[in-house]
Design a protein around this motif. Structure first.
Motif, PDB file in Angstrom:
ATOM      1  N   GLN A  96       6.115  -3.534 -38.963  1.00  0.00           N
ATOM      2  CA  GLN A  96       6.049  -2.370 -38.641  1.00  0.00           C
ATOM      3  C   GLN A  96       6.296  -2.221 -37.316  1.00  0.00           C
ATOM      4  N   ILE A 100       8.658   1.143 -36.585  1.00  0.00           N
ATOM      5  CA  ILE A 100       8.555   2.419 -35.338  1.00  0.00           C
ATOM      6  C   ILE A 100      10.008   2.454 -34.312  1.00  0.00           C
ATOM      7  N   ASN A 420      -1.504   6.451 -36.240  1.00  0.00           N
ATOM      8  CA  ASN A 420      -0.911   5.952 -38.199  1.00  0.00           C
ATOM      9  C   ASN A 420      -2.668   6.076 -38.998  1.00  0.00           C
ATOM     10  N   CYS A 437       5.610   6.452 -29.411  1.00  0.00           N
ATOM     11  CA  CYS A 437       5.132   5.800 -30.210  1.00  0.00           C
ATOM     12  C   CYS A 437       4.613   3.897 -29.150  1.00  0.00           C
ATOM     13  N   TRP A 461      -0.881  13.158 -37.655  1.00  0.00           N
ATOM     14  CA  TRP A 461      -0.389  11.965 -38.471  1.00  0.00           C
ATOM     15  C   TRP A 461      -0.873  11.489 -40.040  1.00  0.00           C
ATOM     16  N   GLU A 463      -3.648  11.200 -43.384  1.00  0.00           N
ATOM     17  CA  GLU A 463      -4.085  10.002 -43.985  1.00  0.00           C
ATOM     18  C   GLU A 463      -3.766   9.979 -45.294  1.00  0.00           C
ATOM     19  N   SER A 478       1.972   4.830 -44.863  1.00  0.00           N
ATOM     20  CA  SER A 478       1.660   4.998 -43.739  1.00  0.00           C
ATOM     21  C   SER A 478       2.483   5.232 -41.946  1.00  0.00           C
ATOM     22  N   TRP A 479       3.419   5.605 -42.896  1.00  0.00           N
ATOM     23  CA  TRP A 479       4.732   5.745 -41.457  1.00  0.00           C
ATOM     24  C   TRP A 479       5.050   6.828 -41.588  1.00  0.00           C
ATOM     25  N   ALA A 481       5.098  11.486 -39.396  1.00  0.00           N
ATOM     26  CA  ALA A 481       4.380  11.363 -38.904  1.00  0.00           C
ATOM     27  C   ALA A 481       4.854  13.495 -38.953  1.00  0.00           C
ATOM     28  N   HIS A 493      10.274   9.585 -39.105  1.00  0.00           N
ATOM     29  CA  HIS A 493       9.867   8.384 -40.046  1.00  0.00           C
ATOM     30  C   HIS A 493      10.493   7.136 -39.449  1.00  0.00           C
TER      31      HIS A 493
END
Length: 495
Positions: A96, A100, A420, A437, A461, A463, A478-479, A481, A493
């Motif tokens: 992750q 990011i 996130n 981030c 961001w 859910e 979950s990625w 925003a 993304h």
């Protein structure tokens, strides 16, 4: 000269001891005594390349430039916990972080000055000529006082008429290849103009049935106002449905500046932050009651998971937990701002909610100064607060002077932060027009780039369906925003 030893999967050959040893990771809690690892340099050659332990640590230390294939190889060798310098980290967390650290950012044309005050995503039922369907819409509030709702599509070709979204990071000149495409945004919208600048847009209710709480800032002779937008029934974004009486309801009006608002998890109550404190509004009866009196304005608010405790972040830097079940009103002294020796939050979230339950026994009678054991404070005005849904004891706070997190730049702007859905990372804009981030657990700054000519004042961001309770790892769930600035709307993304 003897031939090179035969390669055996899962084993390496030690030339000094002239025998094979299994490839295993370090023993948990023990010293890192990894032997040298030999791997085949090509599929057609049997020559092995020896990588020293020191070189191995140096290779995985630079996670930002790590390839996914290399991480998968390390996972095969060392299991779920892979070594990284002096620590061992989970494969999911490292992957992750890598995602990011290399995001792609797109912008939407013709979105200037429409999303610079508030931003939120809603799940609704849309009505069209083809019937009803479940859909997601993006609500955008501007400093001019206009609220707009547009449908979000999964792909750029979802709508006959849609805003093109050119890539702004990495530079198009870098010829980055990716299968990720930004969601489309319909040009058709429903909008309504309110009396003054939009100060907040919040969800009311559960994910399956959402309404919107919209507040205005108030200015000069115009009162700050609180509205409930009914989004529960089928919506037609092509018509001016918000002008129907049943779609919009005013639940409060104040002769004061209204900086922020938060809705309880039950959806029955909302708390507003004003120049002179905070108040509770019953969204069904429109009854208002003060829960906090202060000469310092309330800039940010956030309910805990139970909905019984509200955190109030003040202009003077204090963070006050209040149990809304109490009838007594809380009075505080404006001199109770940040002082030397008070608790200062770090980039990690910190424990504070249980202190509100201690206050419940004391009746919320704080006369002169805040007690260090029951309240936290930051070095300047608290412009953003966010609870961690996976824990009832931790939250993140952002100070206006930018001192809260590594690399953050701010001095006078009311900037938001967003977490996130898996609650592993968070994002915020800076007054230098950068977007940043961080990793919540390690407090490490993972991404820091200028992708706009104006400040990102709003962040969302959204859910995902599984939220933090989803146990399996889904790189895409979950990625993604949304970011808003004077320049317009952006979508970020991970790659």
């Amino acid at each position: 000269m003897s031939p090179p030893p035969k390669e055996i999967p899962g084993f390496y050959f030690d030339l000094e001891k002239n025998r094979y040893f299994p490839n295993k990771g370090p023993i948990p809690g023990g010293a890192d005594k990894r032997p040298r690892i030999s791997t085949a340099s090509s599929a057609s050659a049997s020559t092995s390349t020896t990588i020293s332990s020191k070189g191995y640590d140096q290779e995985i230390k630079n996670r930002k430039s790590q390839k996914a294939s290399k991480l998968l190889n390390l996972r095969e060798l060392h299991g779920r916990l892979i070594p990284g310098g002096v620590q061992r980290r989970e494969f999911q967390q490292v992957f992750q972080d890598m995602q990011i650290s290399h995001p792609m950012v797109w912008t939407y044309e013709d979105s200037n000055e429409i999303v610079d005050a508030a931003l939120e995503k809603f799940n609704v039922v849309l009505q069209s000529s083809e019937g009803q369907r479940n859909a997601s819409i993006l609500s955008m509030g501007s400093i001019s006082g206009t609220v707009r709702f547009r449908e979000i599509g999964k792909f750029r070709c979802d709508f006959e008429s849609y805003n093109m979204s050119p890539l702004v990071w990495p530079s198009p000149l870098e010829n980055v290849v990716s299968n990720t495409l930004p969601p489309s945004l319909s040009n058709s919208e429903a909008s309504i103009h309110l009396n003054t600048r939009i100060s907040s847009i919040n969800k009311i209710g559960s994910c399956s049935s959402q309404n919107a709480l919209v507040t205005t800032l108030g200015w000069a002779l115009k009162h700050a106002e609180v509205y409930v937008f009914n989004l529960s029934g089928p919506l037609d974004l092509s018509s001016a449905f918000f002008y129907e009486q049943r779609r919009i309801k005013k639940v409060g009006s104040f002769n004061s500046t209204l900086w922020t608002a938060a809705c309880s998890p039950s959806g029955k109550e909302a708390v507003v932050g004003l120049d002179r404190g905070a108040g509770l509004i019953n969204l069904e009866t429109c009854k208002f009651s003060w829960i906090l009196h202060s000469k310092s304005a309330v800039f940010s608010q956030q309910f805990d998971n139970s909905g019984n405790v509200i955190l109030c972040g003040l202009r003077n830097g204090s963070i006050v937990p209040i149990d809304i079940r109490q009838n007594q009103q809380m009075h505080i002294n404006p001199s109770a701002g940040p002082t030397r020796g008070r608790q200062k939050p770090t980039a990690m979230a910190f424990r504070a909610v249980n202190n509100a339950r201690l206050n419940k026994k004391r009746g919320f009678e704080l006369k002169e100064r805040f007690s260090c054991s029951t309240n936290a404070s930051m070095s300047s005005s608290v412009c953003s607060l966010a609870f961690l849904a996976s824990s009832d004891h931790y939250f993140l706070g952002s100070a206006m002077d930018g001192s809260s997190y590594e690399g953050h730049k701010n001095s006078c702007n009311h900037l938001q932060l967003a977490i996130n859905p898996s609650e592993t990372h968070f994002v915020s804009g800076g007054e230098d027009c950068h977007v940043r981030c961080w990793n919540i657990k390690t407090a490490e700054l993972l991404f820091d780039k200028n992708v706009s000519n104006s400040i990102f004042t709003t962040v969302c961001w959204p859910e995902n369906e599984g939220s933090y309770k989803t146990q399996h790892f889904d790189a895409n769930s979950s990625w993604g925003a949304w970011l808003g600035s004077m320049d317009g709307l952006y979508y970020m993304h991970g790659t």
